[in-house]
Design an enzyme around this catalytic site. Sequence first.
Site, short mmCIF file in Angstrom:
data_model
loop_
_atom_site.label_atom_id
_atom_site.label_comp_id
_atom_site.label_asym_id
_atom_site.label_seq_id
_atom_site.Cartn_x
_atom_site.Cartn_y
_atom_site.Cartn_z
N TYR A 1 42.11 31.81 33.69
CA TYR A 1 43.16 32.72 33.18
C TYR A 1 44.54 32.10 33.39
CZ TYR A 1 45.93 37.05 32.88
OH TYR A 1 46.85 38.01 32.55
N PRO B 1 54.88 38.95 35.42
CA PRO B 1 54.78 40.16 36.24
C PRO B 1 53.85 39.95 37.44
CG PRO B 1 54.02 40.55 33.98
CD PRO B 1 54.13 39.08 34.17
N GLY C 1 51.09 46.96 27.11
CA GLY C 1 51.57 47.13 25.73
C GLY C 1 51.91 48.59 25.44
O1 GFB Z 1 43.58 43.31 41.91
P1 GFB Z 1 42.74 42.15 42.20
O2 GFB Z 1 41.39 42.13 41.59
O3 GFB Z 1 43.59 40.90 41.77
O4 GFB Z 1 42.49 42.03 43.80
P2 GFB Z 1 44.12 39.51 42.35
C1 GFB Z 1 43.52 42.08 44.74
C2 GFB Z 1 42.96 42.05 46.13
O5 GFB Z 1 42.31 43.30 46.39
C3 GFB Z 1 41.94 40.94 46.44
C4 GFB Z 1 41.06 43.08 47.00
O6 GFB Z 1 42.19 40.42 47.72
C5 GFB Z 1 40.61 41.72 46.44
O7 GFB Z 1 39.64 41.13 47.28
N1 GFB Z 1 40.16 44.20 46.68
C6 GFB Z 1 39.67 45.08 47.60
C7 GFB Z 1 39.65 44.55 45.48
N2 GFB Z 1 38.85 45.95 47.02
C8 GFB Z 1 38.82 45.66 45.71
C9 GFB Z 1 38.14 46.23 44.59
O8 GFB Z 1 37.38 47.17 44.70
N3 GFB Z 1 38.38 45.65 43.36
C10 GFB Z 1 39.22 44.59 43.21
N4 GFB Z 1 39.42 44.11 41.99
N5 GFB Z 1 39.85 44.01 44.26
C11 GFB Z 1 44.07 39.04 39.81
C12 GFB Z 1 43.80 37.80 39.02
O9 GFB Z 1 44.01 38.60 41.11
O10 GFB Z 1 45.36 39.56 39.61
C13 GFB Z 1 44.31 37.82 37.67
O11 GFB Z 1 42.43 37.50 39.12
C14 GFB Z 1 45.63 38.53 37.47
O12 GFB Z 1 44.40 36.50 37.23
C15 GFB Z 1 45.78 39.76 38.33
O13 GFB Z 1 46.68 37.65 37.72
C16 GFB Z 1 47.20 40.30 38.35
O14 GFB Z 1 45.54 39.72 42.74
O15 GFB Z 1 43.26 38.88 43.38
#
Ligand code: GFB
Length: 321
Positions: free
Chosen positions: A146, A173, A27
């Site tokens: 979600y 996106p 936003g």
């Molecule tokens: O960004 P992220 O949490 O979103 O994770 P998603 C992307 C990938 O990065 C996954 C890996 O395969 C995670 O296992 N990863 C590695 C990590 N290290 C880390 C870390 O320290 N933190 C996180 N967060 N991930 C989300 C959705 O999915 O994407 C939502 O849950 C939304 O619904 C968003 O659509 C755009 O791509 O997995």
Amino acid sequence: MGTFLKGKIYNLANRRIWVAGHRGMIGSAIVRRLKAVGCEVLTATRAELDLTNQATVFEWVRENKPQAVFLAAAKVGGISANDTLRGEFIYENLAIALNVIHAAHLHCVEKLMFLGSTCIYPRLAPQPMNEEALLTGPLEKTNEPYAIAKISGIKLCEAYRDQYNDDFISIMPTNIFGPGDNYHAEHSHVVAALIRRFHEAKANGDAEVVVWGSGTPRREFLYVDDLADACVFAMERYSDAGVLNVGTGKDIEIGSFAKVVADVIGFKGNVVFDPSRPDGTPRKLVDVSRMTDLGWTASTTLRAGLEAAYADYRNSKAADR
Ligand code: GFB
């Protein structure tokens, strides 16, 4: 294929435009982009307007009379937040979509853009994922609540277009990053999480940094100001029920991506993986041909975007002191 508004542009200049979610990463980028448009931007803080409260939303829209709405407000987070705060994610996102879209209908908003996410597509959708993949297979479990809320928002826009002729469009996106991201250690998305972790490891002189999962999932990353540009572009030119994907059309393995982040930050140690943390969807490469056909492509390289995001992280830390 959706309809290009053959010569008919919905010109945002001089209109009253409500950016719902103006304090969020997306936003706030839309507000920055709208500065170049010459319109009146309406915003309301969470204290002024609780988007999950139907009566308050109806009243606010009736009083403020926006002509166009960017619906960028949402409860968002990375894979862990999605997987553990499942009730909050479905409730808040359903309520926000329902209340804002219905208020826009009741008070004759001329145009509305609903922002979704590419996690609406089936977990194992053919790659690259095109817009026709919606509702053709089971969703990824970590973010199913979600995704269901976002699919409901898309279907609200579509149904209101069918029944009432409301000009409500939806944009999907890919994974977004950039200034204004949330750097929470557990709840953030991967880009913000790794910026913080590599920065702290460098500052502490640590020998290694842990990256969640196997490192093999592939993700596509789009810089938030490119997304804001795409939103304004599509708001002015697109008018149809079909959703529009927005991305770069290029993805990268998480393991390789972690090395790029380490390089931008200047961390020289090792990267190790923690397979006890979830991988999520194996791949979600976006088919961007609809947006390309309309005339829009992303312009910021991954490296340049990461450098800008890292600068934002350091500024926000400096501001905290
Ligand atoms: O960004 P992220 O949490 O979103 O994770 P998603 C992307 C990938 O990065 C996954 C890996 O395969 C995670 O296992 N990863 C590695 C990590 N290290 C880390 C870390 O320290 N933190 C996180 N967060 N991930 C989300 C959705 O999915 O994407 C939502 O849950 C939304 O619904 C968003 O659509 C755009 O791509 O997995």
